[in-house]
Design a protein around this motif. Sequence first.
Motif, mmCIF file in Angstrom:
data_model
loop_
_atom_site.group_PDB
_atom_site.id
_atom_site.type_symbol
_atom_site.label_atom_id
_atom_site.label_comp_id
_atom_site.label_asym_id
_atom_site.label_seq_id
_atom_site.Cartn_x
_atom_site.Cartn_y
_atom_site.Cartn_z
ATOM 1 N N VAL A 199 48.598 85.106 18.613
ATOM 2 C CA VAL A 199 49.772 85.222 19.134
ATOM 3 C C VAL A 199 49.629 85.348 20.699
ATOM 4 O O VAL A 199 50.264 84.732 21.364
ATOM 5 C CB VAL A 199 50.781 86.383 18.563
ATOM 6 C CG1 VAL A 199 51.822 86.581 19.308
ATOM 7 C CG2 VAL A 199 51.188 86.089 17.125
ATOM 8 N N MET A 246 50.701 82.982 23.667
ATOM 9 C CA MET A 246 51.623 83.786 24.792
ATOM 10 C C MET A 246 51.514 82.952 26.104
ATOM 11 O O MET A 246 52.363 82.651 26.705
ATOM 12 C CB MET A 246 51.351 84.990 25.018
ATOM 13 C CG MET A 246 52.140 85.518 26.051
ATOM 14 S SD MET A 246 51.794 87.400 26.010
ATOM 15 C CE MET A 246 52.756 87.896 27.574
ATOM 16 N N VAL A 279 57.711 86.196 30.501
ATOM 17 C CA VAL A 279 57.304 85.720 29.309
ATOM 18 C C VAL A 279 58.651 85.287 28.439
ATOM 19 O O VAL A 279 59.636 86.135 28.652
ATOM 20 C CB VAL A 279 56.549 86.535 28.261
ATOM 21 C CG1 VAL A 279 57.393 87.863 27.820
ATOM 22 C CG2 VAL A 279 55.923 85.833 27.095
HETATM 23 C C1 MHQ Z 1 55.102 82.611 20.463
HETATM 24 C C2 MHQ Z 1 56.417 83.519 20.864
HETATM 25 C C3 MHQ Z 1 56.361 84.745 21.218
HETATM 26 C C4 MHQ Z 1 57.146 85.670 20.509
HETATM 27 C C5 MHQ Z 1 57.068 87.073 20.633
HETATM 28 C C6 MHQ Z 1 54.728 97.182 20.860
HETATM 29 C C7 MHQ Z 1 54.930 95.821 20.450
HETATM 30 C C8 MHQ Z 1 55.687 96.055 18.825
HETATM 31 C C9 MHQ Z 1 54.646 94.797 20.667
HETATM 32 C C10 MHQ Z 1 56.542 87.600 21.884
HETATM 33 C C11 MHQ Z 1 54.102 94.252 22.197
HETATM 34 C C12 MHQ Z 1 55.457 93.659 23.105
HETATM 35 C C13 MHQ Z 1 56.282 89.248 21.685
HETATM 36 C C14 MHQ Z 1 57.335 89.993 21.544
HETATM 37 C C15 MHQ Z 1 55.248 92.126 23.550
HETATM 38 C C16 MHQ Z 1 53.938 92.230 24.179
HETATM 39 C C17 MHQ Z 1 55.359 91.386 22.507
HETATM 40 C C18 MHQ Z 1 56.942 91.482 21.898
HETATM 41 C C19 MHQ Z 1 54.247 83.311 21.654
HETATM 42 C C20 MHQ Z 1 54.016 84.564 21.916
HETATM 43 C C21 MHQ Z 1 55.150 85.132 22.115
HETATM 44 C C22 MHQ Z 1 55.883 84.841 23.876
HETATM 45 C C23 MHQ Z 1 55.088 86.829 21.782
HETATM 46 C C24 MHQ Z 1 54.320 87.535 23.150
HETATM 47 C C25 MHQ Z 1 54.133 88.994 22.951
HETATM 48 C C26 MHQ Z 1 55.463 89.673 22.974
HETATM 49 C C27 MHQ Z 1 56.129 89.619 24.186
HETATM 50 O O1 MHQ Z 1 54.914 81.580 20.174
#
Ligand code: MHQ
Length: 264
Positions: free
Chosen positions: A117, A121, A132
């Motif tokens: 993941v 990102m 992001v």
């Molecule tokens: C993907 C789309 C995507 C979806 C979700 C503390 C905690 C529970 C989490 C994104 C850490 C917060 C995430 C949602 C944060 C670092 C997380 C929350 C690529 C990745 C991406 C953009 C994820 C990136 C990490 C995120 C922002 O296709």
Amino acid sequence: YLDCSQGRPQTTTLLLLTFIAACCPIEEVCASIVRSHRETSQYRVEELQALRWKLFSREEIHAYQSKSMDEMWQHCALRLTDAVQYVVEFAKRIPGFRQLCQNDQIVLLKNGSMEVVLVRMTRAFNTENSTVFFDGKFAGTELFKALACSDLIAAVFDFAHSLCALRLTEQQVALFSALVLINSDRPCLEERGRVERVKKEVELALSHTLHRDNQEGLMNKLYQKVAILKSLCSLHIEKLRWFRQLYPLTVHSLFPPLYKELFA
Ligand code: MHQ
């Protein structure tokens, strides 16, 4: 037929090259992993590129910041779980993954899905303003304030910056993701040797691609990133333990089952 000395390759040469590509097993592994990545990537890069200046408004950011800590954790756990589900689908389509025993498939996903993941990102990250793609628009670190883990968020954003700096192509992202997932050093693997063999194939596919792209130097840089990924995932688990001590019931009854199964 292969003589291109006149400057332009003949049609027959191109046909022959296509034919060679189709019979070369390593080319086939490359193509298959790239296709799997494309089919499970959640958002297409062009889609994300087109949206890269669609930012949250001041009011919207404020609304996220005003959520309670457990509400924001629950929200992020949901978004993360969506992303993980696509990674699970990706894993299942990596040549050789499904032939591993169930225990080892689970071990690899438990340890590697969050790492992938974070690799993915980079596709959803705008380095020009450090934002992001989250919930339909682009968000900076301040939007995640209510989580109360600014060190984790800062580290994740720093990592996205440093991986973006390598300017990987979609093919390279696909093969690197597969390599991150098929890691034969994970603890508790039952058939380590079989995982090792699949890993060797993926590694070969990645170095083959880097060779073709004239970027062999990237291999070492990518291996450096693997170590950072590992530390980010431990930090995520550590934060989750801390949160669970404060809000055991939220985790128990409101977090997605897949999230709990993988991380809790
Ligand atoms: C993907 C789309 C995507 C979806 C979700 C503390 C905690 C529970 C989490 C994104 C850490 C917060 C995430 C949602 C944060 C670092 C997380 C929350 C690529 C990745 C991406 C953009 C994820 C990136 C990490 C995120 C922002 O296709």
